[in-house]
Design an enzyme around this catalytic site. Structure first.
Site, PDB file in Angstrom:
ATOM      1  N   GLU A 211       0.870  -1.177   0.000  1.00  0.00           N
ATOM      2  CA  GLU A 211       0.000   0.000   0.000  1.00  0.00           C
ATOM      3  C   GLU A 211       0.906   1.226   0.000  1.00  0.00           C
ATOM      4  O   GLU A 211       1.440   1.606   1.037  1.00  0.00           O
ATOM      5  CB  GLU A 211      -0.921  -0.013   1.227  1.00  0.00           C
ATOM      6  CG  GLU A 211      -1.858  -1.203   1.290  1.00  0.00           C
ATOM      7  CD  GLU A 211      -2.869  -1.228   0.158  1.00  0.00           C
ATOM      8  OE1 GLU A 211      -3.066  -0.162  -0.483  1.00  0.00           O
ATOM      9  OE2 GLU A 211      -3.454  -2.276  -0.093  1.00  0.00           O
ATOM     10  N   CYS A 245      -2.164   9.227   2.483  1.00  0.00           N
ATOM     11  CA  CYS A 245      -1.697   8.688   1.205  1.00  0.00           C
ATOM     12  C   CYS A 245      -2.672   8.940   0.067  1.00  0.00           C
ATOM     13  O   CYS A 245      -2.279   8.955  -1.100  1.00  0.00           O
ATOM     14  CB  CYS A 245      -1.414   7.183   1.334  1.00  0.00           C
ATOM     15  SG  CYS A 245      -2.831   6.209   1.865  1.00  0.00           S
TER      16      CYS A 245
END
Length: 467
Positions: A211, A245
């Protein structure tokens, strides 16, 4: 320290081999984790805020607490259904036979968590791994020592150390951790570190979920409601001070509306943050290194002569610096080779780039690395579909930002340079399971006739099966 890591890993492996968690144990674990987590939310908020210097308690509740509780509830609701064998068709050519898929646990799973959401991004993959029946080894970020201490205390109340354990340390520990022979390794963090983790895992052929991040674009169509778009982009950008993010990383909008959009952005900030650099709703930058990195992005834009618009002109820059408080700013039409357009920002700076045609804007996004998130604002379904038909991203949200992460029914993960694999909900359960195919054969079986010495009957059967 490396020896201690190996000892802890071996204890997890041995315990799992001797007593693999059944459905009842998994459910008990999730219920116990939920109860202890909910009872310690004040402690969690305090720990995270100490790590950041200051973090909004509301943001900690929204980003850490609510999402984790929702994830646990989702697994408790569907776990029984997911564990059941799934019937598949064996096909008449294999008659008589039955086929099924069983989702079985992998064994020992490693989780490497980041600093920006230290509780959520540790517990959410942990929940999936536990629900799937695994034991878990966790390496949290060294930049959040108080949150790590909270997690150790919390998980110590729920799990014995040979089912779930934590090891803390810096890059040397991370390197040793990622080199362990896990059955699956889950990493959340930067692209640079993701490459190191993947290289280490490859030595053991350990499958990985990465991720990562990247530059998540916002596309504002010509017909979009600028006021609503500005409000929702500011929410996504300034939540956790942009240390997210999937935060909007840059905005593309028609050149004819840039002045109106900037005015709306200023208005949104002035409505939300009306006090001083000490106000409680604005999160600080995690540490000096991150503060300096973001500062250098801004200074590069200034050196290049780009127009920079501070969105909190009432804040004294010196006071902000002393407190780790970064003044959010817009950078108008930065050059593509400027640092702020080359790197993921991970802070409260937002480049605004203009376009002449909608196709030009879509082409701009498509020509770059596939992002972790893509946001499109439009009231026109043709505009929306034009973007969806061409842009490939880890996740997409239409007419809002960030909220796709909170949808438990949707998987979350990157694509290309923004990562690989996914989790959340059912996809998380599958990530930490082996989909084991099982075929049961019965008598009499036509395949008994397909063996040497092959004769006329075998020829007839083959002609029939390939007709």
């Amino acid at each position: 320290m490396t020896e201690l890591i190996n000892i802890k890993f071996d204890a997890l492996r041995q315990a799992w081999e001797q007593n693999r968690p059944d459905e009842n144990q998994r459910r008990k674990d999730l219920l116990c984790l939920r109860a202890n987590f909910k009872a310690s939310l004040d402690e969690m908020m305090e720990a995270i805020s100490r790590d950041f210097g200051h973090r909004s308690n509301h943001e900690s509740m929204l980003a850490e607490a609510i999402t984790v509780l929702a994830e646990i509830d989702f697994y408790l609701r569907y776990l029984k259904k997911w564990i059941k064998p799934q019937r598949r068709k064996a096909g008449w050519k294999l008659w008589p036979a039955t086929a099924e898929i069983r989702y079985v646990p992998l064994g020992v799973v490693g989780i490497m968590a980041p600093w920006n959401y230290p509780v959520n991004l540790t517990l959410t993959p942990l929940i999936a791994a536990i629900a799937a029946g695994n034991h878990v080894f966790i390496k949290p970020s060294e930049h959040t020592p108080h949150a790590n201490a909270y997690l150790e205390k919390l998980l110590g109340k729920v799990f014995p150390e040979n089912r779930v354990c934590i090891v803390q340390g810096g890059s040397d520990i991370a390197a040793a951790f990622s080199a362990l022979p896990f059955d699956h390794l889950f990493f959340t963090g930067s692209k640079a570190n993701g490459k190191k983790v993947m290289a280490a895992a490859a030595q053991n052929l350990t499958p990985v979920t990465l991720e990562l991040g990247g530059k998540s674009p916002v596309l504002i169509a010509p017909d979009a409601d600028l006021k609503k778009a500005a409000a929702r982009i500011i929410t996504g950008k300034l939540f956790n001070s942009g240390q997210t993010c999937i935060a909007p990383d840059y905005v593309l909008l028609p050149e004819s509306v840039i002045e109106s959009f900037v005015a709306e952005m200023k208005e949104q900030v002035s409505q939300r943050y009306t006090q001083s650099a000490s106000f409680s709703d604005y999160t600080h930058i995690i540490n000096n290194n991150q503060y300096q990195r973001i500062t250098e992005l801004l200074e590069d834009a200034i050196r290049r002569g780009h127009q920079v618009i501070a969105l909190m002109p009432f804040v004294d820059p010196k006071q902000a610096l002393e407190q780790g408080f970064f003044i959010p700013s817009l950078i108008l039409n930065p050059e593509d080779d400027s640092a702020i357009m080359q790197e993921e920002i991970f802070g409260p700076l937002l480049p605004i780039k203009t376009y002449r045609t909608y196709d030009e804007a879509i082409n701009y996004i498509v020509r770059r690395d596939r992002p972790l998130a893509f946001y499109c604002f439009s009231k026109n379904n043709e505009h929306i579909e034009a973007a969806l038909s061409r842009v490939i991203a880890g996740s997409i949200c239409i007419n809002d930002t960030l909220y796709q992460f909170a949808c438990t029914e949707l998987p979350f993960g990157g694509v290309g340079q923004s990562g690989m694999g996914g989790y959340h909900g059912y996809e998380g359960f599958k990530t930490f399971s082996k989909a084991m195919p099982i075929l049961r054969k019965y008598n009499p079986a036509l395949t008994d006739k397909l063996r040497p010495p092959y004769g006329k009957l075998a020829n007839i059967i083959i002609r029939f099966l390939t007709r």
